[in-house]
Design a protein around this motif. Sequence first.
Motif, short mmCIF file in Angstrom:
data_model
loop_
_atom_site.label_atom_id
_atom_site.label_comp_id
_atom_site.label_asym_id
_atom_site.label_seq_id
_atom_site.Cartn_x
_atom_site.Cartn_y
_atom_site.Cartn_z
N ALA A 41 79.62 73.07 -1.25
CA ALA A 41 79.75 72.34 -2.51
C ALA A 41 81.04 72.78 -3.20
O ALA A 41 81.88 73.44 -2.60
N GLU A 42 81.18 72.39 -4.50
CA GLU A 42 82.49 72.63 -5.11
C GLU A 42 82.61 74.00 -5.79
O GLU A 42 83.55 74.72 -5.52
N ALA A 43 81.68 74.32 -6.66
CA ALA A 43 81.83 75.55 -7.44
C ALA A 43 80.50 75.88 -8.10
O ALA A 43 79.72 74.99 -8.42
N PRO A 44 80.25 77.17 -8.35
CA PRO A 44 79.00 77.54 -9.02
C PRO A 44 78.92 76.93 -10.43
O PRO A 44 79.94 76.82 -11.12
N GLY A 45 77.71 76.57 -10.84
CA GLY A 45 77.48 76.12 -12.20
C GLY A 45 77.14 77.30 -13.11
O GLY A 45 77.25 78.47 -12.71
N GLU A 48 74.26 79.59 -11.86
CA GLU A 48 74.72 80.33 -10.67
C GLU A 48 75.63 81.49 -11.11
O GLU A 48 75.58 82.58 -10.56
N PRO A 54 74.07 80.76 -5.16
CA PRO A 54 74.36 79.32 -5.19
C PRO A 54 73.10 78.47 -5.44
O PRO A 54 72.01 78.81 -4.96
N PHE A 55 73.28 77.41 -6.19
CA PHE A 55 72.23 76.39 -6.40
C PHE A 55 70.89 76.98 -6.86
O PHE A 55 69.86 76.80 -6.23
N SER A 59 70.47 71.55 -10.31
CA SER A 59 70.85 70.86 -9.07
C SER A 59 70.26 71.56 -7.85
O SER A 59 70.04 70.93 -6.82
N ASN A 81 80.19 77.52 -1.58
CA ASN A 81 81.03 76.68 -2.43
C ASN A 81 82.50 76.91 -2.09
O ASN A 81 82.87 77.98 -1.59
N HIS A 155 76.48 64.83 -4.27
CA HIS A 155 76.19 66.15 -4.86
C HIS A 155 74.88 66.06 -5.63
O HIS A 155 74.62 65.05 -6.31
#
Length: 188
Positions: A41-45, A48, A54-55, A59, A81, A155
């Motif tokens: 994926a793109e980047a941690p939220g 996270e 991750p995740f 999401s 990510n 995503h």
Amino acid sequence: MYTWDDIEQHVAACTHCPLSQTRKLPVMGRGSRSADIMLIAEAPGGQEDLEGLPFVGRSGNILDEILDDCSLTRDAIYITNILKCHPPGNRDPKEEEKNACFPYLKYETYLLKPKIIVCLGRVAAQRIISPDFKITRQHGTWICRKDCSLTAVYHPSAILRDPSLLEVTKADFREIIRKRDELLSLKS
Ligand code: URA
């Protein structure tokens, strides 16, 4: 050559881009280090960033629902990510941040040697598959590179915004399982 532990230590101490000053915790990939399937994926939220995994946010719940639908578990795959640090405000990763972080992803991929790479969303697909990748038109399509088959799906956060994308993403994942089984049967 680096080992998994080396990469983990480098990521933990990384100061290669300004995100290292705003992150709470860097987020290294997680899952099986002998998995056939790698999710990128793109980047941690934000969640996270707090947990260093991750995740684990909203999401992540959608991702788990999709994995469950095709009988995949997180410990049977590897999830990572492109950026290991959270971009403030969940903005898109900047080019220089992606470039600074990309060596970590390269080492993860080199060590894992996945049969299948699944890009989660446009940002990952445009970095990994092709800069002009159109997720709405090309999700679920496949390319082959060296010994690896690559595809992209929506995503999970896009599915949170538009729940009508859930069923099509579940169908894409069922196809990913079919592809994995086909590749494994060719090997045996
Ligand atoms: N979104 C991402 O792209 N990656 C995560 O790890 C979580 C949310």
